[in-house]
Enzyme design. Structure first.
Site, mmCIF file in Angstrom:
data_model
loop_
_atom_site.group_PDB
_atom_site.id
_atom_site.type_symbol
_atom_site.label_atom_id
_atom_site.label_comp_id
_atom_site.label_asym_id
_atom_site.label_seq_id
_atom_site.Cartn_x
_atom_site.Cartn_y
_atom_site.Cartn_z
ATOM 1 N N GLU A 1 -67.177 -37.477 60.850
ATOM 2 C CA GLU A 1 -65.812 -38.219 60.521
ATOM 3 C C GLU A 1 -65.060 -36.937 59.799
ATOM 4 O OE1 GLU A 1 -65.943 -41.989 58.832
ATOM 5 O OE2 GLU A 1 -67.238 -42.627 60.387
ATOM 6 N N CYS B 1 -73.200 -43.787 59.350
ATOM 7 C CA CYS B 1 -74.096 -43.283 60.100
ATOM 8 C C CYS B 1 -75.487 -43.135 59.355
ATOM 9 C CB CYS B 1 -73.774 -42.204 60.820
ATOM 10 S SG CYS B 1 -72.341 -41.931 61.690
ATOM 11 N N GLY C 1 -74.760 -34.759 44.411
ATOM 12 C CA GLY C 1 -73.542 -35.406 44.194
ATOM 13 C C GLY C 1 -74.092 -36.999 43.960
ATOM 14 N N THR D 1 -75.558 -44.901 68.774
ATOM 15 C CA THR D 1 -76.722 -44.479 68.194
ATOM 16 C C THR D 1 -77.656 -45.665 68.488
ATOM 17 O OG1 THR D 1 -75.820 -42.807 66.932
ATOM 18 C CG2 THR D 1 -78.016 -43.660 66.552
ATOM 19 N N PHE E 1 -75.184 -29.116 53.532
ATOM 20 C CA PHE E 1 -75.851 -30.180 53.346
ATOM 21 C C PHE E 1 -76.838 -29.821 52.140
ATOM 22 C CE2 PHE E 1 -74.399 -33.525 56.138
ATOM 23 C CZ PHE E 1 -73.659 -32.824 56.521
HETATM 24 C C1 UGA Z 1 -72.932 -37.811 60.195
HETATM 25 C C2 UGA Z 1 -73.711 -36.514 60.865
HETATM 26 O O1 UGA Z 1 -73.346 -35.205 59.931
HETATM 27 C C3 UGA Z 1 -73.162 -36.223 62.182
HETATM 28 O O2 UGA Z 1 -73.604 -35.026 62.838
HETATM 29 C C4 UGA Z 1 -73.391 -37.288 63.231
HETATM 30 O O3 UGA Z 1 -72.741 -37.339 64.483
HETATM 31 C C5 UGA Z 1 -72.866 -38.972 62.347
HETATM 32 O O4 UGA Z 1 -73.325 -38.893 61.062
HETATM 33 C C6 UGA Z 1 -73.063 -40.012 63.277
HETATM 34 O O5 UGA Z 1 -74.303 -40.151 63.341
HETATM 35 O O6 UGA Z 1 -72.296 -40.245 63.735
HETATM 36 P P1 UGA Z 1 -70.719 -38.412 59.075
HETATM 37 O O7 UGA Z 1 -71.348 -39.745 58.760
HETATM 38 O O8 UGA Z 1 -69.268 -38.325 59.546
HETATM 39 O O9 UGA Z 1 -71.570 -37.544 60.062
HETATM 40 O O10 UGA Z 1 -70.759 -37.473 57.333
HETATM 41 P P2 UGA Z 1 -71.348 -36.147 56.790
HETATM 42 O O11 UGA Z 1 -70.368 -35.033 56.872
HETATM 43 O O12 UGA Z 1 -72.515 -35.850 57.685
HETATM 44 O O13 UGA Z 1 -71.815 -36.891 55.408
HETATM 45 C C7 UGA Z 1 -72.575 -37.955 55.374
HETATM 46 C C8 UGA Z 1 -72.778 -38.179 53.773
HETATM 47 O O14 UGA Z 1 -73.317 -37.517 52.896
HETATM 48 C C9 UGA Z 1 -71.306 -38.235 53.019
HETATM 49 O O15 UGA Z 1 -71.316 -39.483 52.085
HETATM 50 C C10 UGA Z 1 -71.318 -37.156 52.360
HETATM 51 O O16 UGA Z 1 -70.499 -37.007 51.011
HETATM 52 C C11 UGA Z 1 -72.746 -36.755 52.016
HETATM 53 N N1 UGA Z 1 -72.879 -35.273 51.731
HETATM 54 C C12 UGA Z 1 -72.898 -34.477 52.624
HETATM 55 C C13 UGA Z 1 -73.491 -34.981 50.645
HETATM 56 O O17 UGA Z 1 -73.576 -35.632 49.439
HETATM 57 N N2 UGA Z 1 -73.989 -33.842 50.307
HETATM 58 C C14 UGA Z 1 -73.600 -32.722 51.290
HETATM 59 O O18 UGA Z 1 -74.194 -31.693 51.008
HETATM 60 C C15 UGA Z 1 -73.211 -33.150 52.468
#
Ligand code: UGA
Length: 438
Positions: free
Chosen positions: A157, A262, A255, A122, A251
């Site tokens: 992840e 990322c 929380g 990125t 999303f």
């Molecule tokens: C994120 C993006 O979702 C991916 O599409 C992207 O490729 C990646 O970043 C990147 O740029 O490499 P990731 O960091 O693995 O992926 O994690 P997510 O599943 O997106 O969660 C991110 C954070 O948001 C976590 O701390 C999660 O607990 C939090 N979250 C997620 C919430 O607090 N509420 C939600 O409803 C969803």
């Protein structure tokens, strides 16, 4: 079948390389970290990612996937080279491109065959052009037939392999459409929409997507704070909103906010780029403020419930930034732990995957072998990360061993009524309980 080189074996590089090998390509993965490469050559994964170990092993055995530290070997006969190295945040939130530069220079020094350089890291908008410039300058007098394509990744992840194999879309950007089309052939069998744009637009799509998702979470977190004051339940509000197709239900889980390698880095970098170019990213600033405040609200709540936190024993369940990963970067759990420790609390914790990583950096944190030892003697128990194994705990046992039966469910995982009936003082996030927010 294509000969592909993937440079960088972090989450993105390792998953991308392994999945391309699984699709039948001949993939050489390079990393400059000898320990990482040694481990990979013994089929020891440097990261925890469900399904990865097996997929790596299968493809190594099939002879389609190799790991090396040697650029000559990695780039030999490669028609496409993916750059998947880290872009850490600099002092001002800008993305630091030193690793990308070093890879671009190595490619320029070694390659003689025509090659497509694909940027998966990125990177700030405009980096694709800059990489082309770095290569051209390095080759002064000995031109190389190359082209740069931006191919942002959207892997999460914890579900990275599934996300790779079943993407919502693939984005490719280049000044040379035929180069982007050549890269698109690698994804053809995945049968997903493939969007080809110019370089800068592709780079921007990545930042805009992550910023939007972070915004969605900060939005529901702001709603959760309002719900608490007004006596509404944010989980139902999110459900009611999410059923509207224009909004969508993903999303929208309130929380402790977002963390990881990322969202925090990318939102900050986008805001930084915006300021540098004279615009005012007010929404992005608010999105980051709300996220920081979500952590603080837990401490405020506990202070209100327990009085001074000095010498109070607080148990924390979960340390990774989200479930199904051992990644602790920018983890909300660790932020909350640091805030509690600043107030003099003694914190103990358990996590299914990231305890080894945490043990090195968190000397004051007492690590326990299971959730029940975390609860033992605690004045309050916080759920920070929603791992499956926390879903159905023996709450009778927990209550009997806690000093005070106070629960802060930072992910709205448990049933408030059931726990209240058992005699717990239960606090969720945005579940209609009044609290003095900041
Ligand atoms: C994120 C993006 O979702 C991916 O599409 C992207 O490729 C990646 O970043 C990147 O740029 O490499 P990731 O960091 O693995 O992926 O994690 P997510 O599943 O997106 O969660 C991110 C954070 O948001 C976590 O701390 C999660 O607990 C939090 N979250 C997620 C919430 O607090 N509420 C939600 O409803 C969803």
């Amino acid at each position: 079948m294509s000969n592909i080189c993937v440079i960088g074996t972090g989450y993105v590089g390792l998953v991308t390389g392994t999945c391309f090998a699984d699709l039948g390509n001949n993939v050489r993965c390079l990393d400059i970290d000898p320990e990482r490469i040694n481990k990979l050559n013994q089929n020891i994964m440097p990261i925890y990612e469900p399904g990865l170990e097996q997929l790596v092993s299968q493809n190594v055995k099939a002879g389609r996937l190799t790991f090396t530290m040697d650029y000559q070997e990695a780039l030999k006969d490669a028609v496409i080279a993916f750059i998947a190295v880290g872009t850490p945040s600099g002092m001002e939130g800008e993305a630091d491109l030193k690793y990308v530069r070093s890879v671009a220079e190595s490619i320029a020094d070694i390659v003689d065959q025509p090659i497509i350089i694909v940027n998966k890291s990125t990177v700030p908008v405009g980096t694709g052009d800059w990489v082309a410039d770095v290569v051209t300058k390095r080759r002064a007098g000995k031109p190389l037939d190359f082209c740069v394509v931006s191919n942002p990744e959207f892997l999460r992840e914890g579900s990275a392999i599934n996300d790779f194999m079943m993407p919502d879309r693939v984005v490719l950007g280049s000044v040379d459409r035929s180069a982007a089309e050549r890269v698109s052939q690698l994804y053809a069998t995945l049968r997903c929409p493939i969007l080809i744009t110019d370089l800068r637009t592709a780079e921007m799509i990545k930042y805009a997507s992550n910023a939007f998702l972070a915004t969605k979470i900060s939005f529901i977190n702001e709603m959760s704070n309002i719900c608490e004051e007004l006596g509404a339940d944010v989980t139902q509000v999110a459900r009611g909103m999410g059923l509207d197709k224009r909004i969508g239900s993903e999303f929208l889980d309130a929380g402790l906010g977002w963390g990881g390698s990322c969202f925090p880095k990318d939102v900050k970098a986008l805001a930084h780029m915006a300021v540098l170019h004279g615009t005012h990213p007010q929404l992005l600033q608010a999105v980051m403020d709300i996220n920081r405040n979500q952590r603080r609200r837990v401490v405020l709540r506990l202070r209100k419930e327990l009085g001074s936190l000095n010498d109070k024993v607080i148990g924390v369940l979960g340390l990774s930034f989200k479930p199904n990963t051992d990644d602790i970067r920018e983890s909300p759990a660790l932020d909350v732990i640091h805030l509690l420790q600043n107030e003099g609390a003694q914190v103990k914790a358990y996590d299914p995957q990231s305890m080894e990583l945490v043990a090195n950096s968190e000397k004051q944190l007492k690590l326990c072998e299971n959730p029940y030892l975390v609860a033992e003697g605690a004045d309050a128990l916080i759920l920070a990360t929603m791992w499956n194994e926390f879903k159905q705990l023996d709450f009778e046992k927990i209550k009997a061993s806690m000093k005070q039966p106070v629960i802060v469910d930072g992910r709205n995982l448990w049933d408030p009524d059931a726990l209240s009936k058992m005699g717990f003082t239960y606090y969720g996030v945005g579940r209609g309980v009044k609290v003095n927010g900041e």
